[in-house]
Design a protein around this motif. Structure first.
Motif, PDB file in Angstrom:
ATOM      1  N   ARG A 180       0.864  -1.173   0.000  1.00  0.00           N
ATOM      2  CA  ARG A 180       0.000   0.000   0.000  1.00  0.00           C
ATOM      3  C   ARG A 180       0.907   1.231   0.000  1.00  0.00           C
ATOM      4  N   ILE A 181       0.560   2.206  -0.845  1.00  0.00           N
ATOM      5  CA  ILE A 181       1.354   3.432  -0.928  1.00  0.00           C
ATOM      6  C   ILE A 181       0.438   4.617  -0.647  1.00  0.00           C
ATOM      7  N   ASP A 182       0.771   5.369   0.395  1.00  0.00           N
ATOM      8  CA  ASP A 182       0.011   6.558   0.762  1.00  0.00           C
ATOM      9  C   ASP A 182       0.799   7.811   0.401  1.00  0.00           C
ATOM     10  N   PHE A 183       0.082   8.825  -0.081  1.00  0.00           N
ATOM     11  CA  PHE A 183       0.711  10.072  -0.493  1.00  0.00           C
ATOM     12  C   PHE A 183      -0.011  11.254   0.139  1.00  0.00           C
ATOM     13  N   ALA A 184       0.753  12.145   0.760  1.00  0.00           N
ATOM     14  CA  ALA A 184       0.214  13.450   1.110  1.00  0.00           C
ATOM     15  C   ALA A 184       0.145  14.275  -0.177  1.00  0.00           C
ATOM     16  N   PRO A 185      -0.549  15.409  -0.177  1.00  0.00           N
ATOM     17  CA  PRO A 185      -0.533  16.270  -1.359  1.00  0.00           C
ATOM     18  C   PRO A 185       0.906  16.595  -1.773  1.00  0.00           C
ATOM     19  N   LYS A 186       1.213  16.379  -3.053  1.00  0.00           N
ATOM     20  CA  LYS A 186       2.552  16.561  -3.631  1.00  0.00           C
ATOM     21  C   LYS A 186       3.560  15.532  -3.126  1.00  0.00           C
ATOM     22  N   GLY A 187       3.098  14.500  -2.445  1.00  0.00           N
ATOM     23  CA  GLY A 187       3.993  13.467  -1.951  1.00  0.00           C
ATOM     24  C   GLY A 187       4.601  12.652  -3.084  1.00  0.00           C
ATOM     25  N   LEU A 188       5.815  12.181  -2.872  1.00  0.00           N
ATOM     26  CA  LEU A 188       6.570  11.455  -3.895  1.00  0.00           C
ATOM     27  C   LEU A 188       7.053  10.108  -3.387  1.00  0.00           C
ATOM     28  N   ASN A 189       6.804   9.060  -4.164  1.00  0.00           N
ATOM     29  CA  ASN A 189       7.504   7.794  -3.986  1.00  0.00           C
ATOM     30  C   ASN A 189       8.682   7.860  -4.947  1.00  0.00           C
ATOM     31  N   PRO A 190       9.901   8.118  -4.444  1.00  0.00           N
ATOM     32  CA  PRO A 190      11.017   8.534  -5.302  1.00  0.00           C
ATOM     33  C   PRO A 190      11.479   7.441  -6.256  1.00  0.00           C
ATOM     34  N   PRO A 191      12.266   7.822  -7.265  1.00  0.00           N
ATOM     35  CA  PRO A 191      12.765   6.841  -8.238  1.00  0.00           C
ATOM     36  C   PRO A 191      13.428   5.645  -7.557  1.00  0.00           C
ATOM     37  N   HIS A 192      12.980   4.453  -7.937  1.00  0.00           N
ATOM     38  CA  HIS A 192      13.484   3.226  -7.328  1.00  0.00           C
ATOM     39  C   HIS A 192      13.282   2.079  -8.305  1.00  0.00           C
ATOM     40  N   THR A 193      13.830   0.929  -7.973  1.00  0.00           N
ATOM     41  CA  THR A 193      13.630  -0.270  -8.783  1.00  0.00           C
ATOM     42  C   THR A 193      13.276  -1.437  -7.875  1.00  0.00           C
ATOM     43  N   HIS A 194      12.634  -2.439  -8.478  1.00  0.00           N
ATOM     44  CA  HIS A 194      12.407  -3.733  -7.821  1.00  0.00           C
ATOM     45  C   HIS A 194      13.182  -4.772  -8.633  1.00  0.00           C
ATOM     46  N   PRO A 195      14.354  -5.195  -8.160  1.00  0.00           N
ATOM     47  CA  PRO A 195      15.195  -6.077  -8.977  1.00  0.00           C
ATOM     48  C   PRO A 195      14.610  -7.454  -9.246  1.00  0.00           C
ATOM     49  N   ILE A 212      15.329  -0.846  -4.451  1.00  0.00           N
ATOM     50  CA  ILE A 212      16.550  -0.043  -4.449  1.00  0.00           C
ATOM     51  C   ILE A 212      16.133   1.385  -4.740  1.00  0.00           C
ATOM     52  N   THR A 213      16.153   2.241  -3.710  1.00  0.00           N
ATOM     53  CA  THR A 213      15.871   3.653  -3.909  1.00  0.00           C
ATOM     54  C   THR A 213      17.143   4.304  -4.436  1.00  0.00           C
ATOM     55  N   ILE A 214      17.062   4.881  -5.622  1.00  0.00           N
ATOM     56  CA  ILE A 214      18.258   5.317  -6.334  1.00  0.00           C
ATOM     57  C   ILE A 214      19.078   6.314  -5.527  1.00  0.00           C
ATOM     58  N   ALA A 215      18.435   7.344  -4.978  1.00  0.00           N
ATOM     59  CA  ALA A 215      19.173   8.366  -4.226  1.00  0.00           C
ATOM     60  C   ALA A 215      19.882   7.754  -3.027  1.00  0.00           C
ATOM     61  N   ASN A 216      19.204   6.861  -2.311  1.00  0.00           N
ATOM     62  CA  ASN A 216      19.814   6.231  -1.133  1.00  0.00           C
ATOM     63  C   ASN A 216      20.994   5.350  -1.525  1.00  0.00           C
ATOM     64  N   ALA A 217      20.821   4.582  -2.605  1.00  0.00           N
ATOM     65  CA  ALA A 217      21.883   3.675  -3.024  1.00  0.00           C
ATOM     66  C   ALA A 217      23.133   4.429  -3.449  1.00  0.00           C
ATOM     67  N   VAL A 218      22.942   5.574  -4.110  1.00  0.00           N
ATOM     68  CA  VAL A 218      24.077   6.325  -4.636  1.00  0.00           C
ATOM     69  C   VAL A 218      24.716   7.210  -3.570  1.00  0.00           C
ATOM     70  N   PHE A 219      23.878   7.885  -2.773  1.00  0.00           N
ATOM     71  CA  PHE A 219      24.396   8.894  -1.862  1.00  0.00           C
ATOM     72  C   PHE A 219      24.418   8.464  -0.393  1.00  0.00           C
ATOM     73  N   LYS A 220      23.858   7.302  -0.081  1.00  0.00           N
ATOM     74  CA  LYS A 220      23.830   6.860   1.319  1.00  0.00           C
ATOM     75  C   LYS A 220      24.383   5.457   1.500  1.00  0.00           C
ATOM     76  N   SER A 221      25.235   5.018   0.594  1.00  0.00           N
ATOM     77  CA  SER A 221      25.807   3.678   0.730  1.00  0.00           C
ATOM     78  C   SER A 221      26.702   3.617   1.967  1.00  0.00           C
ATOM     79  N   ASN A 222      26.917   2.415   2.468  1.00  0.00           N
ATOM     80  CA  ASN A 222      27.731   2.215   3.665  1.00  0.00           C
ATOM     81  C   ASN A 222      28.777   1.137   3.397  1.00  0.00           C
ATOM     82  N   PRO A 223      30.084   1.500   3.332  1.00  0.00           N
ATOM     83  CA  PRO A 223      30.628   2.852   3.426  1.00  0.00           C
ATOM     84  C   PRO A 223      30.269   3.685   2.195  1.00  0.00           C
ATOM     85  N   PRO A 224      30.389   5.009   2.278  1.00  0.00           N
ATOM     86  CA  PRO A 224      29.951   5.863   1.182  1.00  0.00           C
ATOM     87  C   PRO A 224      30.827   5.738  -0.057  1.00  0.00           C
ATOM     88  N   ILE A 225      30.207   5.932  -1.219  1.00  0.00           N
ATOM     89  CA  ILE A 225      30.957   6.051  -2.466  1.00  0.00           C
ATOM     90  C   ILE A 225      31.748   7.357  -2.404  1.00  0.00           C
TER      91      ILE A 225
END
Length: 218
Positions: free
Chosen positions: A98-113, A182-195
């Protein structure tokens, strides 16, 4: 002619093997997942099977698919119902969210591998889209209204944005018991350890300070 027949048979055999290797059909009524730490057990799709004699209706049940908290910075909330939530989904190749959105809410760019997604809008108005793979990177977008359905092919980057001034709700079905995300922004900018900043700055053709600012905001 005989050689042609042999080639055809070999091709069909390889094709059927590839299909079976990707998503084999279960050979039993069910395989309810159970957390098992004993050694020597057998995994089925990454899970141990519960003794069928101990299975009950609650193994196939999830109670109260409630509204998610959309107060975060993205204004959206995803509530998954996969094999973790319903152990009886193990080996059945399906799940939902289930995906809930507030007004202008975004489910950001992601993939399901591991799964194709089919989404139906229950309330509100959503702008949805997905991007094809390299080198085309073609964007397909559509504005969806209540009752509309849209499909996101397996593995492709996609998103949903509430373009209305009221809350929106959608249900998505996925062709895997555990499709992954895989949320793209998290994978690229929040990897552990960071890129390293050097890699990201060159990849996005921006200054290191911009990369640092993005990482800090996330």
């Amino acid at each position: 002619m005989k050689t042609c027949y042999l080639i055809l048979i070999a091709f069909l055999a390889l094709s059927s093997s590839a299909v079976s290797a990707f998503d084999p059909s279960p050979l039993q009524d069910f395989c309810v997942a159970i957390n098992e730490t004993k050694t020597g057990g057998v995994f089925v799709n990454g899970k141990f099977c519960k003794d069928p004699k101990l299975v009950n209706a609650n193994d196939f049940f999830y109670g109260g698919l409630k509204q998610g908290d959309t107060s975060g910075p993205l204004g959206s909330a995803v509530t998954p119902v996969a094999v973790t939530e319903i152990p009886g989904l193990n080996t059945l190749g399906i799940s939902l969210a289930r995906i809930d959105f507030a007004p202008k809410g975004l489910n950001p760019p992601h993939t399901h591998p591991r799964g194709t997604e089919i989404l139906v809008v229950l309330e509100g108005t959503l702008l949805v889209g997905f991007v094809t793979s390299n080198p085309e990177n073609k964007l397909f977008t559509k504005v969806l209204y209540k009752g509309d359905v849209f499909v996101f092919p397996i593995g492709l980057i996609h998103f949903q944005l509430n373009v209305g001034d009221k809350n929106a709700v959608a249900i998505s079905g996925l062709s895997s018991q555990n499709p992954g995300v895989i949320t793209i922004a998290n994978a690229v900018f929040k990897s552990n350890p960071p890129i390293s900043d050097e890699v990201l700055a060159k990849a996005f053709q921006v200054d290191n300070k911009i990369i640092d600012a993005i990482q800090k905001n996330l």
